[in-house]
Design a protein around this motif. Structure first.
Motif, short mmCIF file in Angstrom:
data_model
loop_
_atom_site.label_atom_id
_atom_site.label_comp_id
_atom_site.label_asym_id
_atom_site.label_seq_id
_atom_site.Cartn_x
_atom_site.Cartn_y
_atom_site.Cartn_z
N ASP A 239 0.83 -1.20 0.00
CA ASP A 239 0.00 0.00 0.00
C ASP A 239 0.86 1.26 0.00
O ASP A 239 0.56 2.24 -0.69
CB ASP A 239 -0.96 -0.01 1.19
CG ASP A 239 -0.24 -0.15 2.53
OD1 ASP A 239 0.96 -0.46 2.53
OD2 ASP A 239 -0.90 0.03 3.58
N PHE A 309 -4.00 3.93 4.08
CA PHE A 309 -5.39 3.52 4.29
C PHE A 309 -5.79 3.66 5.76
O PHE A 309 -6.56 2.86 6.30
CB PHE A 309 -5.59 2.08 3.80
CG PHE A 309 -5.48 1.95 2.31
CD1 PHE A 309 -6.54 2.29 1.49
CD2 PHE A 309 -4.29 1.53 1.72
CE1 PHE A 309 -6.42 2.20 0.11
CE2 PHE A 309 -4.17 1.42 0.35
CZ PHE A 309 -5.25 1.76 -0.46
N CYS A 356 -15.70 16.84 -5.31
CA CYS A 356 -15.29 15.59 -4.68
C CYS A 356 -14.88 15.76 -3.22
O CYS A 356 -14.89 14.78 -2.46
CB CYS A 356 -14.11 14.98 -5.45
SG CYS A 356 -14.52 14.37 -7.10
N LEU A 360 -14.57 12.98 -0.11
CA LEU A 360 -13.23 12.49 0.23
C LEU A 360 -12.95 12.60 1.72
O LEU A 360 -12.06 11.90 2.23
CB LEU A 360 -12.17 13.27 -0.56
CG LEU A 360 -12.17 13.05 -2.07
CD1 LEU A 360 -11.13 13.93 -2.75
CD2 LEU A 360 -11.92 11.58 -2.40
N TRP A 363 -13.24 9.19 3.23
CA TRP A 363 -12.47 8.09 2.67
C TRP A 363 -11.04 8.15 3.15
O TRP A 363 -10.57 9.17 3.66
CB TRP A 363 -12.51 8.14 1.14
CG TRP A 363 -13.84 7.77 0.57
CD1 TRP A 363 -14.92 8.59 0.39
CD2 TRP A 363 -14.26 6.48 0.11
NE1 TRP A 363 -15.97 7.91 -0.15
CE2 TRP A 363 -15.59 6.59 -0.33
CE3 TRP A 363 -13.64 5.23 0.03
CZ2 TRP A 363 -16.32 5.54 -0.85
CZ3 TRP A 363 -14.35 4.17 -0.50
CH2 TRP A 363 -15.67 4.32 -0.92
N VAL A 367 -7.34 7.30 -1.17
CA VAL A 367 -8.42 7.56 -2.12
C VAL A 367 -8.36 9.01 -2.57
O VAL A 367 -8.50 9.32 -3.77
CB VAL A 367 -9.79 7.23 -1.50
CG1 VAL A 367 -10.92 7.59 -2.46
CG2 VAL A 367 -9.86 5.76 -1.12
N GLY A 368 -8.15 9.92 -1.63
CA GLY A 368 -8.07 11.34 -1.97
C GLY A 368 -6.93 11.63 -2.93
O GLY A 368 -7.11 12.34 -3.93
N SER A 370 -5.47 9.55 -4.96
CA SER A 370 -5.75 8.91 -6.25
C SER A 370 -6.74 9.74 -7.07
O SER A 370 -6.58 9.88 -8.30
CB SER A 370 -6.31 7.50 -6.03
OG SER A 370 -5.39 6.69 -5.34
N VAL A 371 -7.75 10.29 -6.43
CA VAL A 371 -8.71 11.15 -7.13
C VAL A 371 -8.01 12.39 -7.66
O VAL A 371 -8.23 12.82 -8.81
CB VAL A 371 -9.88 11.52 -6.20
CG1 VAL A 371 -10.74 12.62 -6.82
CG2 VAL A 371 -10.73 10.30 -5.89
#
Length: 411
Positions: A239, A309, A356, A360, A363, A367-368, A370-371
């Motif tokens: 990760d 994560f 978004c 976010l 999350w 994830v943030g 990656s967006v």
């Protein structure tokens, strides 16, 4: 005769427009300084609410002081011949003071406030006096004299903030920085002497463009340093490796979006306008925001790579998402300054990140990030698609197009 001796300090038309090796050496001190700024920002990762706002404001204040030192130096070497011994001595002295500011910066709002303020004032007060003395009887000597007078006016605020109670340091230094920036914007006006508007100065536009591009690359380099240092100091889990790769891709996208057309054409834009200093002034403010956005984004990298994560933490959003949003805002401004128009891709990317952001917050940080990388990739792809098969667009800056005032002897 005196004016002739002083005129030898000015940049001749035959001088190279490119940055000298001395200036690149000078930038090394600011590599250290920007790293310390990022470290202070990263220390806010666990803060929330007013504590986060206050910590961010303190670090921003220190960054603004550093930026003023660097940008003044860039303008000095764009106006005066960098190969002159006096200017070289000024640059090396400024580098030493910048290094002092860098090493004291992590605790500059605490017990190291005095050396930070003293180094800053040595540059802001002493440096222009040295240049004014070297110019002797030349009319341009009044410009650095103005700078020294205004810096002396803000010096008591810096010293009172450094020596006084800790709770007064921030408001006093905010006032001091405000005085220094307002003075620059107004042209350091003095009774009977008037002002020397920066927009009317004679500069080497190619050199100034070089310096802005280099400082942006230095900021990007600092973000790459953060990625490498943080990942090398953690367990090599899958990760974290993924976060490392996404962070690198994000920095590569920032580079691509900046240099795609607008950032690449700074030199041409400054060469085409009648008053390059006016455009250069606007570009200075834009690059302040661009460099700050990269530093803030780099803090987001550190937070994500350290715990990709982990549980959702809304206080990470100003770094993970806020930095890229500030970058897109600054990039929109840069494109307008170079071309006089704005393409749709960056505003669309900015709106996408805004929409978004509320989601976010719930999350994981990965994830943030990656967006953010996905939105930046979309912006870069749209820009590339729109330019495909078209010739390079010529700059058409709406700034600096008016004819200069030939009667301005101080320029």
């Amino acid at each position: 005769m005196a004016a002739g001796r002083g005129a030898g300090l000015l940049r001749p038309p035959t001088s190279s427009g490119r940055a000298t090796f001395l200036e690149l050496f000078f930038d090394l001190a600011f590599v250290v300084a920007l790293t310390r700024v990022s470290q202070r920002f990263a220390g806010l990762g666990e803060d929330t609410g007013w504590t986060l706002v206050l910590g961010f404001g303190r670090t921003l204040l220190l960054f603004l002081a550093l930026w003023l030192i660097w940008s003044h130096t860039a303008w000095i070497t764009s106006r005066y011949e960098p190969e002159q011994p006096v200017i070289q001595a000024v640059v090396v002295g400024t580098m030493f003071a910048g290094l002092i500011m860098a090493v004291t910066l992590p605790r500059a709002m605490e017990e190291r406030a005095l050396p930070f303020a003293a180094a800053y004032l040595m540059v802001m007060v002493v440096r222009p006096l040295v240049i004014a003395a070297a110019l002797r009887g030349h009319p341009r000597r009044l410009v650095p004299f103005r700078l020294a007078v205004w810096a002396s006016a803000s010096a008591p605020l810096w010293l009172a903030g450094a020596l006084g109670p800790d709770d007064l340091r921030l408001p006093l230094w905010v006032a001091a920085v405000a005085v220094d920036y307002v003075a620059w914007a107004l042209g350091w006006p003095l009774p009977w002497l008037g002002a020397s508007k920066v927009a009317r100065w004679r500069i080497a536009g190619t050199h100034l463009a070089d310096r802005y591009q280099q400082m942006f690359l230095i900021a990007l380099g600092e973000s790459i340093l953060v990625i490498g240092v943080v990942f090398s100091g953690t367990d090599y889990a899958a990760d974290r490796a993924t976060a490392f790769a996404v962070a690198f891709a994000t920095s590569a996208l920032l580079w691509r979006i900046y240099f795609h057309c607008a950032g690449l054409l700074l030199t041409d834009a400054l060469d085409r306008v009648a008053m390059p200093a006016r455009l250069g002034t606007a570009l200075e403010r834009t690059h302040l925001l661009l460099v700050l956005s990269v530093l803030v984004t780099a803090v987001g990298y550190e937070l994500v790579i350290d715990d990709p994560f982990g549980r959702p933490r809304p206080n990470w959003l100003p770094f993970v998402v806020g930095g890229p949003m500030l970058f897109l805002v600054s990039r929109v401004r840069l494109e307008y300054e170079i071309f006089g128009r704005v393409s749709r891709s960056q505003p669309i990317g900015l709106v996408a990140l805004l929409l978004c952001t509320p989601a976010l917050a719930h999350w994981a940080p990965m994830v943030g990030l990656s967006v953010v990388a996905g939105v930046l990739a979309l912006v870069a792809l749209v820009d590339a698609w729109w330019r495909r098969g078209r010739p390079m667009e010529a700059p058409g800056s709406p700034t600096g197009g008016e004819k200069p005032d030939v009667g301005d002897s101080e320029a």
